[in-house]
Design an enzyme around this catalytic site. Structure first.
Site, PDB file in Angstrom:
ATOM      1  N   VAL A  11       0.820  -1.211   0.000  1.00 27.16           N
ATOM      2  CA  VAL A  11       0.000   0.000   0.000  1.00 27.16           C
ATOM      3  C   VAL A  11       0.857   1.266   0.000  1.00 27.16           C
ATOM      4  CG1 VAL A  11      -1.561   1.336   1.490  1.00 27.16           C
ATOM      5  CG2 VAL A  11      -2.076  -1.043   0.929  1.00 27.16           C
ATOM      6  N   THR A 121      -5.625  -0.369   6.989  1.00 26.25           N
ATOM      7  CA  THR A 121      -6.972  -0.823   7.356  1.00 26.25           C
ATOM      8  C   THR A 121      -7.044  -0.956   8.873  1.00 26.25           C
ATOM      9  OG1 THR A 121      -7.080  -2.042   5.283  1.00 26.25           O
ATOM     10  CG2 THR A 121      -8.659  -2.677   6.992  1.00 26.25           C
ATOM     11  N   PHE A 152      -8.163   0.609  -1.489  1.00 23.21           N
ATOM     12  CA  PHE A 152      -8.954  -0.496  -2.061  1.00 23.21           C
ATOM     13  C   PHE A 152      -8.207  -1.244  -3.164  1.00 23.21           C
ATOM     14  CE2 PHE A 152     -11.945   2.501  -0.240  1.00 23.21           C
ATOM     15  CZ  PHE A 152     -12.757   1.664   0.506  1.00 23.21           C
ATOM     16  N   LEU A 250     -17.113 -14.191  -8.813  1.00 27.28           N
ATOM     17  CA  LEU A 250     -18.054 -15.304  -8.862  1.00 27.28           C
ATOM     18  C   LEU A 250     -17.326 -16.607  -9.165  1.00 27.28           C
ATOM     19  CD1 LEU A 250     -21.217 -14.006 -10.773  1.00 27.28           C
ATOM     20  CD2 LEU A 250     -20.782 -14.111  -8.337  1.00 27.28           C
ATOM     21  N   LYS A 251     -15.998 -16.578  -9.129  1.00 26.43           N
ATOM     22  CA  LYS A 251     -15.240 -17.756  -9.522  1.00 26.43           C
ATOM     23  C   LYS A 251     -15.023 -18.679  -8.321  1.00 26.43           C
ATOM     24  CE  LYS A 251     -11.562 -18.706 -12.741  1.00 26.43           C
ATOM     25  NZ  LYS A 251     -12.228 -19.969 -12.940  1.00 26.43           N
ATOM     26  N   GLY A 257      -7.218 -16.033  -0.117  1.00 30.86           N
ATOM     27  CA  GLY A 257      -6.046 -15.921   0.759  1.00 30.86           C
ATOM     28  C   GLY A 257      -5.571 -14.489   0.734  1.00 30.86           C
ATOM     29  N   CYS A 260      -5.297  -9.617   3.165  1.00 30.34           N
ATOM     30  CA  CYS A 260      -6.434  -8.765   3.564  1.00 30.34           C
ATOM     31  C   CYS A 260      -7.706  -9.508   3.938  1.00 30.34           C
ATOM     32  CB  CYS A 260      -6.713  -7.762   2.453  1.00 30.34           C
ATOM     33  SG  CYS A 260      -5.348  -6.589   2.280  1.00 30.34           S
ATOM     34  N   ARG A 327       1.107 -14.754   1.710  1.00 27.26           N
ATOM     35  CA  ARG A 327       0.345 -14.713   2.957  1.00 27.26           C
ATOM     36  C   ARG A 327      -1.015 -15.399   2.788  1.00 27.26           C
ATOM     37  NH1 ARG A 327       1.386  -8.419   4.538  1.00 27.26           N
ATOM     38  NH2 ARG A 327       1.319  -8.194   2.276  1.00 27.26           N
TER      39      ARG A 327
END
Ligand code: NAD
Length: 430
Positions: A11, A121, A152, A250-251, A257, A260, A327
């Protein structure tokens, strides 16, 4: 404007190079000396499309610099962004110690009026605490305002997402902060949503948790599709053309993972619980994901008598394509299980190999191509949706593997084409 950005992770670094790209004067601060040295040489420590190019452009134009010297970096900028990590603590809450440490350093160092913007965040109410903490600890008598500006961007498309964000959310409690932030973002020409600080903090969690929910819903449905003989991809296509639903996220697959969704779902559950509220929808998303990541391992364990001495090809280590971030990647959950059972693993990932070697020291081999990983393998697991894996095509599995047995967590191949090529193929929800 003169900006200082604390933290050069996904970020902070992306924000830094993009703000410099549009003409602001940016200093990025990190505590990691090695990272700062690399960045000053124009080498990006993370993989993101266009990032290194923007980094080198900023350095060459003299608009971007990197330092560990926080005292001079926080002394007199117009705006300081806090973009350090807020990882998960064992109880699911967000670890705010990095944010607190930057707040303390700012209070010690700042010598003129300044806007502090929290980009990390953070749980609702954190901006209030950061403001109070800095005001209580200020060494010099200056005026500090704090604003929220959640990020975002998605890893893999981070630079593009910052340059062409669908919206900028700013959380402010005073007109002056709003004016500065609008001026700062003016060169991007993007829609700005100005709300209260608490609503801005909440918007970030609400957005991430909604996407996690959407993924878990599709994964839950995929499991049901397998039981009733429907195909999740056909179902998703039918759903996607409904504009109320939309086509993205929609997959079905082996679970979400990254840094976030896993932590932000838990942090919102934790926040709700603190107020005595049970956020059941998000709890369900987390539960589905925790099971989904082991789905293929369980299928394979039912099919095999043992993994001991079995040559396993692991295709993909990163939590998704386009990033080297491991991560919460499904691969790093499944590899230890396979190793415990005695599997002999050869892994392939086009960008995450070095990170994996450094962070996990798994006793396994690495291949430089998909073909090398498949050569002589008896089972193959696909954990990441890399184009390099898609490109090999069904016949390679049949011709290279000793036993063409494939567990595909990303539905990269057409089931019929795999069957026709002679591959025993298991995927998700079809
Ligand atoms: P990261 O772990 O990649 O980077 C954090 C950086 O902060 C590290 O380089 C670390 O050395 C540095 N740091 C720690 N303490 C510091 C200090 N006192 N001064 C200066 N630097 C310090 O984190 P990230 O992925 O960039 O995430 C940062 C925040 O943004 C988190 O709150 C995260 O939830 C949020 N976020 C992340 C993403 C994403 O895709 N990664 C997207 C949106 C929001």
């Amino acid at each position: 404007m003169r900006l200082t950005i604390a933290g050069t992770g996904y970020v902070g670094l992306v924000a830094g190079v993009c703000f410099a790209h549009v003409g602001h004067q940016v200093t990025c601060v990190d505590i990691d000396e090695q990272k700062v040295a690399m960045l000053n040489k124009g080498i990006s420590p993370i993989y993101e499309t266009d990032l290194e190019e923007f980094l080198q452009e900023g350095l060459q134009k003299g608009l971007l610099s990197f330092t560990t010297d926080y005292q001079s970096a926080y002394r007199d900028p117009d705006v300081i962004f806090i973009g350090v990590g807020t990882p998960e603590l064992p109880d699911g809450s967000a670890n705010l110690s990095y944010v607190a440490s930057v707040a303390r350093q700012i209070a010690e160092s700042v010598e003129r009026d300044c806007l502090v913007v929290v980009k990390s965040t953070v749980p609702v109410g954190t901006n209030d605490k950061v403001e109070q903490f800095i005001k209580d600890s200020l060494v010099h008598p200056v005026r500090i305002e704090v604003a929220s500006n959640p990020e975002f961007l998605a890893q893999g498309t981070a630079v593009h997402d910052m340059m062409h964000a669908q919206r900028i959310v700013i959380g402010i409690e005073d007109k002056h902060s709003e004016t500065i932030l609008r001026e700062l973002y003016a060169p991007f020409s993007l829609p700005i949503v100005a709300v209260s600080r608490r609503s801005a903090e909440m918007t970030k969690y609400a957005s991430n948790d909604f996407l996690a929910l959407k993924i878990s819903y599709m994964n839950d449905l995929a499991n049901l599709c397998e039981l009733v003989g429907a195909n999740i991809e056909d179902v998703a296509l039918g759903m996607s053309l409904d504009q109320r639903i939309g086509s993205r996220f929609l997959k079905a697959g082996i679970g979400y993972g990254g840094s976030c969704f896993p932590k932000d779902t838990k942090a919102l559950q934790y926040l709700a619980a603190q107020y005595g509220y049970n956020l059941r929808t998000v709890t369900a998303a987390v539960d589905v994901n925790n099971e989904q990541r082991y789905k293929l391992y369980r299928k394979a364990a039912n099919r095999m008598i043992t993994f001991s001495g079995i040559k396993v090809a692991v295709l993909g280590l990163a939590f998704k394509s386009g990033t080297d971030d491991l991560r919460e990647s499904p691969a790093v959950y499944n590899i230890p299980l396979l190793l415990e059972q005695g599997a002999e693993i050869t892994a392939f990932d086009p960008v995450a190999e070095e990170n994996c070697k450094r962070q996990y020291q798994f006793p396994m081999e690495y291949a430089q191509t998909v073909e090398d990983a498949l050569n002589g393998a008896q089972v193959c697991f696909i954990f990441t949706d890399w184009q390099e894996i898609r490109d090999v095509g069904p016949s390679a599995f049949k011709s290279l593997m000793r036993t063409a047995l494939v567990y595909d967590g990303r539905n990269l191949f057409d089931s019929r084409a795999m069957l026709e090529a002679g591959v025993e193929y298991y995927s998700i929800g079809r």
